[in-house]
Design a protein around this motif. Structure first.
Motif, PDB file in Angstrom:
ATOM      1  N   GLU A   2       0.827  -1.207   0.000  1.00 43.32           N
ATOM      2  CA  GLU A   2       0.000   0.000   0.000  1.00 43.32           C
ATOM      3  C   GLU A   2       0.865   1.264   0.000  1.00 43.32           C
ATOM      4  O   GLU A   2       2.044   1.233   0.379  1.00 43.32           O
ATOM      5  CB  GLU A   2      -0.910   0.007   1.227  1.00 43.32           C
ATOM      6  CG  GLU A   2      -1.902  -1.145   1.281  1.00 43.32           C
ATOM      7  CD  GLU A   2      -2.929  -1.103   0.175  1.00 43.32           C
ATOM      8  OE1 GLU A   2      -3.395   0.005  -0.185  1.00 43.32           O
ATOM      9  OE2 GLU A   2      -3.260  -2.174  -0.353  1.00 43.32           O
ATOM     10  N   LYS A   6       4.769   1.958   1.413  1.00 49.80           N
ATOM     11  CA  LYS A   6       5.873   2.380   0.556  1.00 49.80           C
ATOM     12  C   LYS A   6       6.543   3.630   1.131  1.00 49.80           C
ATOM     13  O   LYS A   6       7.771   3.737   1.132  1.00 49.80           O
ATOM     14  CB  LYS A   6       5.379   2.643  -0.862  1.00 49.80           C
ATOM     15  CG  LYS A   6       4.985   1.388  -1.599  1.00 49.80           C
ATOM     16  CD  LYS A   6       4.478   1.722  -2.990  1.00 49.80           C
ATOM     17  CE  LYS A   6       4.085   0.459  -3.735  1.00 49.80           C
ATOM     18  NZ  LYS A   6       3.569   0.753  -5.079  1.00 49.80           N
ATOM     19  N   SER A  59       5.572   9.702  -8.344  1.00 49.31           N
ATOM     20  CA  SER A  59       5.173   8.549  -9.162  1.00 49.31           C
ATOM     21  C   SER A  59       5.725   7.232  -8.624  1.00 49.31           C
ATOM     22  O   SER A  59       5.151   6.177  -8.887  1.00 49.31           O
ATOM     23  CB  SER A  59       5.629   8.749 -10.608  1.00 49.31           C
ATOM     24  OG  SER A  59       7.040   8.857 -10.669  1.00 49.31           O
ATOM     25  N   PHE A  62       3.423   4.736  -6.964  1.00 53.21           N
ATOM     26  CA  PHE A  62       2.414   4.037  -7.755  1.00 53.21           C
ATOM     27  C   PHE A  62       3.010   2.935  -8.614  1.00 53.21           C
ATOM     28  O   PHE A  62       2.289   2.271  -9.343  1.00 53.21           O
ATOM     29  CB  PHE A  62       1.637   5.046  -8.596  1.00 53.21           C
ATOM     30  CG  PHE A  62       0.965   6.087  -7.743  1.00 53.21           C
ATOM     31  CD1 PHE A  62      -0.180   5.785  -7.024  1.00 53.21           C
ATOM     32  CD2 PHE A  62       1.529   7.346  -7.600  1.00 53.21           C
ATOM     33  CE1 PHE A  62      -0.778   6.726  -6.206  1.00 53.21           C
ATOM     34  CE2 PHE A  62       0.942   8.300  -6.791  1.00 53.21           C
ATOM     35  CZ  PHE A  62      -0.217   7.990  -6.092  1.00 53.21           C
ATOM     36  N   GLU A  63       4.322   2.741  -8.505  1.00 56.93           N
ATOM     37  CA  GLU A  63       4.972   1.657  -9.242  1.00 56.93           C
ATOM     38  C   GLU A  63       4.712   0.340  -8.519  1.00 56.93           C
ATOM     39  O   GLU A  63       4.686   0.286  -7.299  1.00 56.93           O
ATOM     40  CB  GLU A  63       6.478   1.911  -9.338  1.00 56.93           C
ATOM     41  CG  GLU A  63       6.821   3.118 -10.177  1.00 56.93           C
ATOM     42  CD  GLU A  63       8.306   3.404 -10.224  1.00 56.93           C
ATOM     43  OE1 GLU A  63       9.096   2.559  -9.765  1.00 56.93           O
ATOM     44  OE2 GLU A  63       8.659   4.485 -10.724  1.00 56.93           O
ATOM     45  N   HIS A  64       4.535  -0.724  -9.294  1.00 56.34           N
ATOM     46  CA  HIS A  64       4.276  -2.034  -8.689  1.00 56.34           C
ATOM     47  C   HIS A  64       5.537  -2.626  -8.079  1.00 56.34           C
ATOM     48  O   HIS A  64       5.498  -3.245  -7.035  1.00 56.34           O
ATOM     49  CB  HIS A  64       3.672  -2.995  -9.713  1.00 56.34           C
ATOM     50  CG  HIS A  64       2.295  -2.598 -10.134  1.00 56.34           C
ATOM     51  ND1 HIS A  64       1.215  -2.622  -9.283  1.00 56.34           N
ATOM     52  CD2 HIS A  64       1.824  -2.123 -11.306  1.00 56.34           C
ATOM     53  CE1 HIS A  64       0.140  -2.197  -9.915  1.00 56.34           C
ATOM     54  NE2 HIS A  64       0.484  -1.886 -11.139  1.00 56.34           N
ATOM     55  N   ASN A  65       6.657  -2.446  -8.743  1.00 57.55           N
ATOM     56  CA  ASN A  65       7.941  -2.939  -8.226  1.00 57.55           C
ATOM     57  C   ASN A  65       8.926  -1.786  -8.212  1.00 57.55           C
ATOM     58  O   ASN A  65       9.029  -1.053  -9.184  1.00 57.55           O
ATOM     59  CB  ASN A  65       8.515  -4.048  -9.120  1.00 57.55           C
ATOM     60  CG  ASN A  65       7.646  -5.269  -9.120  1.00 57.55           C
ATOM     61  OD1 ASN A  65       7.226  -5.740  -8.075  1.00 57.55           O
ATOM     62  ND2 ASN A  65       7.360  -5.794 -10.302  1.00 57.55           N
ATOM     63  N   GLU A  77      14.241  -5.147  -3.251  1.00 59.86           N
ATOM     64  CA  GLU A  77      13.117  -4.928  -4.153  1.00 59.86           C
ATOM     65  C   GLU A  77      11.858  -4.920  -3.308  1.00 59.86           C
ATOM     66  O   GLU A  77      11.624  -5.816  -2.506  1.00 59.86           O
ATOM     67  CB  GLU A  77      13.027  -6.013  -5.213  1.00 59.86           C
ATOM     68  CG  GLU A  77      11.905  -5.734  -6.197  1.00 59.86           C
ATOM     69  CD  GLU A  77      11.881  -6.714  -7.354  1.00 59.86           C
ATOM     70  OE1 GLU A  77      10.848  -6.781  -8.010  1.00 59.86           O
ATOM     71  OE2 GLU A  77      12.889  -7.418  -7.585  1.00 59.86           O
ATOM     72  N   CYS A  79       7.778  -4.832  -3.471  1.00 59.84           N
ATOM     73  CA  CYS A  79       6.642  -5.082  -4.358  1.00 59.84           C
ATOM     74  C   CYS A  79       5.363  -4.575  -3.732  1.00 59.84           C
ATOM     75  O   CYS A  79       5.210  -4.560  -2.559  1.00 59.84           O
ATOM     76  CB  CYS A  79       6.491  -6.557  -4.654  1.00 59.84           C
ATOM     77  SG  CYS A  79       7.931  -7.275  -5.425  1.00 59.84           S
TER      78      CYS A  79
END
Length: 79
Positions: A2, A6, A59, A62-65, A77, A79
């Motif tokens: 979420e 992040k 931005s 809002f990145e998945h990875n 990493e 996710c």
């Protein structure tokens, strides 16, 4: 992961305390903590200020990875 999670991961990786971000948002640490734990929503304006304080583009949240580099030169990493 979420948005609030992040933010927390990046904040910790950059060794920035909640107080610094709370001050930029004109909030108490307790109020900011509730946002970072997902108990209160984060507004678009707050996200802009948080990203500026953390030195990352908005931005990225809002990145998945995405990869987070910790001060110990460890890359993780997320996710």
């Amino acid at each position: 992961m979420e948005l609030n999670e992040k933010i927390k991961v990046i904040r910790k990786a950059k060794n920035i305390g909640q107080l610094e971000i709370a001050n930029q948002l004109n909030l108490t640490v307790q109020s900011y903590s509730m946002k970072e734990t997902g108990k209160r929503p984060i507004t678009i304006k707050e996200l802009e200020i948080i990203s500026e304080t953390l030195g990352v583009p908005a931005s990225i949240f809002f990145e998945h990875n995405f990869n987070v580099k910790f001060n110990s030169d460890e890359t993780k990493e997320v996710c």
